[in-house]
Design a protein around this motif. Sequence first.
Motif, short mmCIF file in Angstrom:
data_model
loop_
_atom_site.label_atom_id
_atom_site.label_comp_id
_atom_site.label_asym_id
_atom_site.label_seq_id
_atom_site.Cartn_x
_atom_site.Cartn_y
_atom_site.Cartn_z
N HIS A 39 0.82 -1.21 0.00
CA HIS A 39 0.00 0.00 0.00
C HIS A 39 0.85 1.26 0.00
O HIS A 39 1.87 1.34 0.69
N MET A 40 0.40 2.24 -0.77
CA MET A 40 0.95 3.58 -0.67
C MET A 40 0.67 4.11 0.74
O MET A 40 -0.44 3.94 1.25
N LYS A 90 9.09 -13.99 -12.55
CA LYS A 90 9.41 -12.59 -12.75
C LYS A 90 8.64 -11.78 -11.71
O LYS A 90 7.41 -11.82 -11.66
N PHE A 91 9.37 -11.04 -10.90
CA PHE A 91 8.75 -10.18 -9.90
C PHE A 91 8.77 -8.74 -10.40
O PHE A 91 9.82 -8.21 -10.77
N LEU A 92 7.59 -8.13 -10.44
CA LEU A 92 7.45 -6.74 -10.83
C LEU A 92 7.09 -5.92 -9.60
O LEU A 92 6.44 -6.42 -8.67
N ILE A 93 7.49 -4.67 -9.59
CA ILE A 93 7.30 -3.82 -8.41
C ILE A 93 6.24 -2.76 -8.70
O ILE A 93 6.38 -1.95 -9.62
N GLY A 94 5.20 -2.81 -7.93
CA GLY A 94 4.12 -1.83 -8.05
C GLY A 94 3.74 -1.28 -6.70
O GLY A 94 4.43 -1.47 -5.69
N VAL A 95 2.62 -0.61 -6.66
CA VAL A 95 2.09 -0.06 -5.41
C VAL A 95 0.58 -0.01 -5.54
O VAL A 95 0.04 0.25 -6.61
N GLU A 96 -0.11 -0.31 -4.45
CA GLU A 96 -1.56 -0.13 -4.44
C GLU A 96 -1.89 1.22 -3.82
O GLU A 96 -1.42 1.55 -2.73
N VAL A 97 -2.70 1.98 -4.53
CA VAL A 97 -3.14 3.30 -4.07
C VAL A 97 -4.58 3.16 -3.58
O VAL A 97 -5.47 2.79 -4.33
N GLU A 98 -4.80 3.48 -2.31
CA GLU A 98 -6.13 3.30 -1.70
C GLU A 98 -7.12 4.41 -2.06
O GLU A 98 -8.32 4.23 -1.90
N SER A 99 -6.62 5.55 -2.50
CA SER A 99 -7.48 6.64 -2.94
C SER A 99 -8.47 7.08 -1.87
O SER A 99 -9.68 7.14 -2.10
N CYS A 100 -7.94 7.38 -0.67
CA CYS A 100 -8.81 7.80 0.44
C CYS A 100 -9.62 9.04 0.08
O CYS A 100 -10.81 9.13 0.38
#
Length: 334
Positions: A39-40, A90-100
Motif C-alpha cells: 500500500h501507498m 518474474k517479480f514486478l514492483i508496483g504499489v496499491e493506491v487506496e485513494s482515500c
Amino acid sequence: MHSHHSHSGDYIAHGVDPLEAVTAQAVKMKFHTYCLTEHMPRFEAKYLYPEEWNSKRDESAAIAKLQQDFQNFLDHAQRIKNRPNPSNTKFLIGVEVESCDLNHIEYARRLVEENRGVIQFSVGSVHHINEIAIDFNQIEWDRALAASGNNLKTFLLAYFDLQYKMLRNLQPLVVGHFDLYKLFLPQDLRVDLETGACGTSGTPVSGISLINQWKEVQAAVVRNLQYIEKYGGAIEINTSALRKKLPEPYPGKDVGLLVKRHCGGRFVLSDDAHGVAQVGVCYDQALNYIVHELNLEKIYYLTEAADRQSVRLEAVPIDQFESDAFWRLYRAPK
C-alpha cells in the motif's frame, strides 16, 4: 500464471507472513509473473487503522512508520526482483493506491513519480466512501452508508465518482477490486428500487443487480471503463472476494460483461495475497469464472520491457492459459 496484486506482513499491519515467505511460495508454485504491490502510505491520522497506532497514540510516529515501511519495501522488492530463482518467476514492483480522497490521490501520484526508477506500475483502488473505510468491518461500512443518507444509489455513485477521480489523476495500469463495496454489503438490506433509499420495506439487494438497477450507476461504471479503455489500463479479476466467501470474484459478472463491452475485455488476474496461504488462492474458481461465466477469449498480464523498468500488457489466449503447467501443480494432491 500471474498475480498483479499482493501484500505481506512485513510492510502492512494486516498482512500475515514475511515478504520473503510470500515470494518463496510464488516461486514454489511456479508463477510466471508475480507483482509486489504494498500500500501507498497514508499521511493523515484520520485514515490510520487501529493496528497502525503505537501504544502512545503518537500521530507523527505512526505516519512516519508507514512512510519508512514503504521505502523499506521498495528496497526489499528490488532485491527480490533482481535475485535469480529456480522457477524464473518474474517479480514486478508496483504499489496499491487506496485513494482515500483527492489529497491522498495527489500525494500518491507524486510519490510514484519520485520513485519512477523503482515503481513500475500502480494498482488503483478505492477503499473509502465519504472518507470512511468500506472494507475494514461491518460497522464502518454501515457508517459509510449512513453518511450517504442511508441511500445505496448515492453510496454507489460516491464510490464510482471517487474511482473516476483516481483514474483521471493516476491512470493506473491495473484497476484493483473494481466493486469492493460489495464486501460488507448485507444481502438482507432492503432498498427502494426507484430512489435507492434503504429501510425496512423495499427489495432485498440479494435479488437485484446493483450495477444495472439504476441507470445513473451503470452510466458511472461505463464512464470509468471507457476512460480505462482510452488510456490502456486493465481490470483485475481479484480472487480475494472468493477467499472471503463472496460468490464471485471482484468484479462480479454484471461489471465483467461491461468490461467486455467498454474496456476491450482487458482483464488481469490477482490473488491479493496477504500471506503464504493466500498465494494463488481460489484460482480454480477464477478459472471457471473466466472461461464459463465471462467467456473470455484471452487474459492479460504485465510483462517487462528490455529496460527492466517499463511494463506493458500482453495477452494470452484462453486455451494457452488453461493449459499452463501451473494448473497441474495447483491441483496436485497436497
